[in-house]
Design a protein around this motif. Structure first.
Motif, PDB file in Angstrom:
ATOM      1  N   GLN A   1       2.611 -10.011  -6.774  1.00 15.78           N
ATOM      2  CA  GLN A   1       2.798  -9.075  -5.670  1.00 15.78           C
ATOM      3  C   GLN A   1       3.574  -7.859  -6.162  1.00 15.78           C
ATOM      4  OE1 GLN A   1       1.273  -9.566  -2.979  1.00 15.78           O
ATOM      5  NE2 GLN A   1       2.094  -8.059  -1.546  1.00 15.78           N
TER       6      GLN A   1
ATOM      7  N   ARG B   1       5.646  -4.312  -4.824  1.00 12.56           N
ATOM      8  CA  ARG B   1       6.218  -3.563  -3.696  1.00 12.56           C
ATOM      9  C   ARG B   1       6.291  -2.096  -4.068  1.00 12.56           C
ATOM     10  NH1 ARG B   1      11.406  -2.809  -0.808  1.00 12.56           N
ATOM     11  NH2 ARG B   1      12.541  -3.222  -2.746  1.00 12.56           N
TER      12      ARG B   1
ATOM     13  N   SER C   1       7.570  -1.849  -7.898  1.00 10.49           N
ATOM     14  CA  SER C   1       8.569  -2.858  -8.258  1.00 10.49           C
ATOM     15  C   SER C   1       8.282  -3.525  -9.600  1.00 10.49           C
ATOM     16  CB  SER C   1       8.642  -3.923  -7.159  1.00 10.49           C
ATOM     17  OG  SER C   1       7.380  -4.563  -7.015  1.00 10.49           O
TER      18      SER C   1
ATOM     19  N   TYR D   1      -2.515  -2.205  -3.329  1.00  5.59           N
ATOM     20  CA  TYR D   1      -1.221  -2.358  -2.681  1.00  5.59           C
ATOM     21  C   TYR D   1      -0.848  -1.047  -1.991  1.00  5.59           C
ATOM     22  CZ  TYR D   1      -1.101  -6.311  -5.880  1.00  5.59           C
ATOM     23  OH  TYR D   1      -1.415  -7.465  -6.563  1.00  5.59           O
TER      24      TYR D   1
ATOM     25  N   GLY E   1       2.338   1.169   0.223  1.00  4.93           N
ATOM     26  CA  GLY E   1       3.711   1.309   0.653  1.00  4.93           C
ATOM     27  C   GLY E   1       3.797   1.269   2.164  1.00  4.93           C
ATOM     28  N   GLN E   2       5.023   1.379   2.674  1.00  2.00           N
ATOM     29  CA  GLN E   2       5.230   1.270   4.117  1.00  2.00           C
ATOM     30  C   GLN E   2       4.967   2.591   4.831  1.00  2.00           C
ATOM     31  OE1 GLN E   2       7.602   1.720   1.935  1.00  2.00           O
ATOM     32  NE2 GLN E   2       8.948   3.284   2.775  1.00  2.00           N
TER      33      GLN E   2
END
Length: 115
Positions: A1, A3, A25, A104, A106-107
């Protein structure tokens, strides 16, 4: 995973500039693609710009000549320099990382262009 953490959004007047940054990350290496997408209220998420591990870039027509994407593989970071901003650029901006078939996100960080 993986981030992804974005920063740099905010409120800016028309004609102004902002710089968005996104840090992963873990090591992003050179075999990955990174980029920025945005989503305005009531609209679908759309591509803004992408950059490959080798540095090849792709931009949406609406931002060509105004935005510049760059990446720093050593620091696992992708940046988006946004110049000559206009109200139509108002949106939540999302960082994207693609590793093989996995994507993936981001927020998101809000960018508002208003006088």
């Amino acid at each position: 995973q993986v981030r992804l953490v974005e920063s740099g959004g905010g409120l800016v007047q028309p004609g102004g500039s902002l710089r968005l940054s996104c840090t992963a990350s873990r090591s992003i290496g050179t075999g990955t693609a990174m980029g920025w997408y945005r989503q305005a209220p009531g609209k679908q998420r759309e591509l803004v710009a992408t950059i490959t591990g080798g540095g090849s870039t792709n931009y949406a027509d609406s931002v060509k000549g105004r935005f510049a994407i760059s990446r720093d593989n050593a620091n696992n970071t992708v940046n988006l320099q946004m110049n000559s901003l206009n109200p139509e650029d108002t949106a939540v901006y999302y960082c994207m990382l693609r590793i093989l078939v996995a994507t993936y996100w981001g927020q998101g960080t809000q960018v508002t262009v208003s006088s």
